[in-house]
Design a protein around this motif. Sequence first.
Motif: not given
Length: 765
Positions: A261-282
Amino acid sequence: MIKLSEGGAYLVDGSEIIEVNEGIEAVKGKLGSRFVEKEEALKSTIAYNILKDHNTSDNMDKLQIKFDKLTSHDITFVGIIQTARASGLEKFPIPYVLTNCHNSLCAVGGTINEDDHMFGLSCAKKYGGIYVPPHQAVIHQFAREMLAGGGKMILGSDSHTRYGALGTMAMGEGGPELVKQLLSQTYDINRPEVIAIYMTGTPAKGVGPQDVALAIIGAVFANGYVNNKVMEFVGPGVANLSADFRIGVDVMTTETTCLSSIWRTDDKIKDFFDIHGRSEDFKELNPGAVTYYDGVVYVELDKIKPMIAMPFHPSNTYTIDEVNANLKDILADVEKKALVSLDGQVEYSLMDKIVDGKLYVEQGIIAGCAGGGFENICAAADILKGKSIGCDEFTLSVYPASTPIYMELFKNGKAADLLATGAILKTAFCGPCFGAGDTPANNAFSIRHSTRNFPNREGSKLQNGQISSVALMDARSIAATAANKGFLTSAMDMDFELTGPTYHFDKSIYENRVFDSKGVADPNAEIHFGPNIKDWPKMVALTDNLVIKVVSEIHDPVTTTDELIPSGETSSYRSNPLGLAEFTLSRKDPAYVGRAKEVQAAEKAREEGKCMGEVLPELKDVMHTIKETYSDVSKENTGVGSTIYAVKPGDGSAREQAASCQKVLGGWANIAKSYATKRYRSNLINWGMLPFIFEDDNLPFANGDYIFIPEVANAVKEKKSEIKAFVVKPGEGLKEFTLKLGEMTDDEREIILKGCLINYNNKSI
């Protein structure tokens, strides 16, 4: 609510769907100068481009994939590493995470489970891996928090390896496919079709991710609409879902039998990576301006109601309202299905669950990679706040999916709210999903926000006369049911307010406890072997001819891997190939192991140059009958083994042991009308077993019959798709029929010829 297109479709600017069944001229008329031919437009899917980035071949129709990272848990990683070691492993070439979330309780087999954990830690040190101790996180939550990244690919030895919501194409496969990656080999598949999951609207209050997932599963499982395909989540509705909500839907895509599976990604997913300290992985992912899909599943989120998957499959779906309105009829239908699923081995009735005209359940579970997310648990706490689950039979257990989630629930007060109701909060553990934790009482009915509800999945044992039932529901409606002290209730029928607290991830929890080699191997590290950790037994190459005895015949519409090799306490023996094999088909066909061993004893005698007929007297007449037509058949060129027939085996778990246990008991093949999943068929091949297909309902053979397959090795070498076979009838001669083999790569054929993946990689064999 859910609708399926009759064919392919174009997605325009991420919002408009144009189905090709309208006619290509109509499509051209709507697109005008923007029209793109199908062959070009399909290259604009998110899935195509991720696959292209990871394909090492020069042919996008024949993919040879190398993954970015690997994950395994403690009922798979021992066998995987043992196989890789036997094949020449020196170092993990990519990040490999070993989690310990399945055999965490150490409740069966003495030191067995903890021995496996120590084996995992020592191998992470020796080969350069990552080791997550028990109770820290379930495998998929750790992967979401620490591994997933936009545009990446992860391979895991658990079927629910799904991180598409975070922009990662992930696949769950049997252990041998991970072994190939550890040996720097490739994952070889035909390019899969891609199905758009086109979402519109916003879920109603009280509707959670499990409700959306079950609605989709109910619509696509039986017809195979997404079988072995990639589900790509697009459309304006995606933006209306939080990251946690998307994750909850995504993990359940496994139950559709899709490949990934794969999803389109957006700012809500960016926030997820930011929260987990991995902004560079978005990475922002979107389909192209004009994109072609091989089909469309339309999901109107605003029309989905709280759902329930009744026993004994996630696709047996109804709305909760339907169940409450038609209770007797639906329970009667489940009882009817039980006659097939349980083979009449136990008495099964649900009518006693009707109390005062309502369905009463004895247990609620919110757990694991599907239910144990932060938002799910917070929503359940909000619904239950100030209430009581009562002091009768009904119980409620909640398992946060990771210790960081657990910690945040304490900090924000939700843990206290839940405990005050009478619910129990437990550590990160996958057990309730496969029968190793919170096993209900006999005849009890359990509602669970987890991934599966197959027979015995909750831990009951038919052979001991024990059976209970599991229905799948969302955490919100489980909480609503708990608030009504066990009477089935839709969350939409409750008056509550969601507080929606913000999640704060504390990475120090993992920094303080998880072993991370940072990819640096220590060749001097000593591997710790417990007494139950055994090497794989020697397996011989495919002989010129083959005689196989049918030792089990299963006519259920689908046979799950749980039925082929039961989960639960048997999982403790997965580090011991021969010990685990004793449980093969134990809940479905208890006589299987004894029958298989009888035939295997004859094969062992053959390999030692002895007379097979003295070990298994019935073989004398079988071989005599064969030699009347094939005089050159001898014990030197003809192997003897067993096979099972099942209509559609392999639904469910990725566990390789569903195949390897048959192999170590002398299995040479499976015969099926079709295979439920690609991963089960791959497991058969990697363990040197022929994945035969016989599509006719009228079988020429029966349980106990012998089948002779002349020149089978040549047929494999010559890439024949159809193979001549005979049912051997002493006194009557040979009765010919045809078996199909299906498509295999050159490497897969060589694995079959060599006898298994270990032999294929061990150049000295």
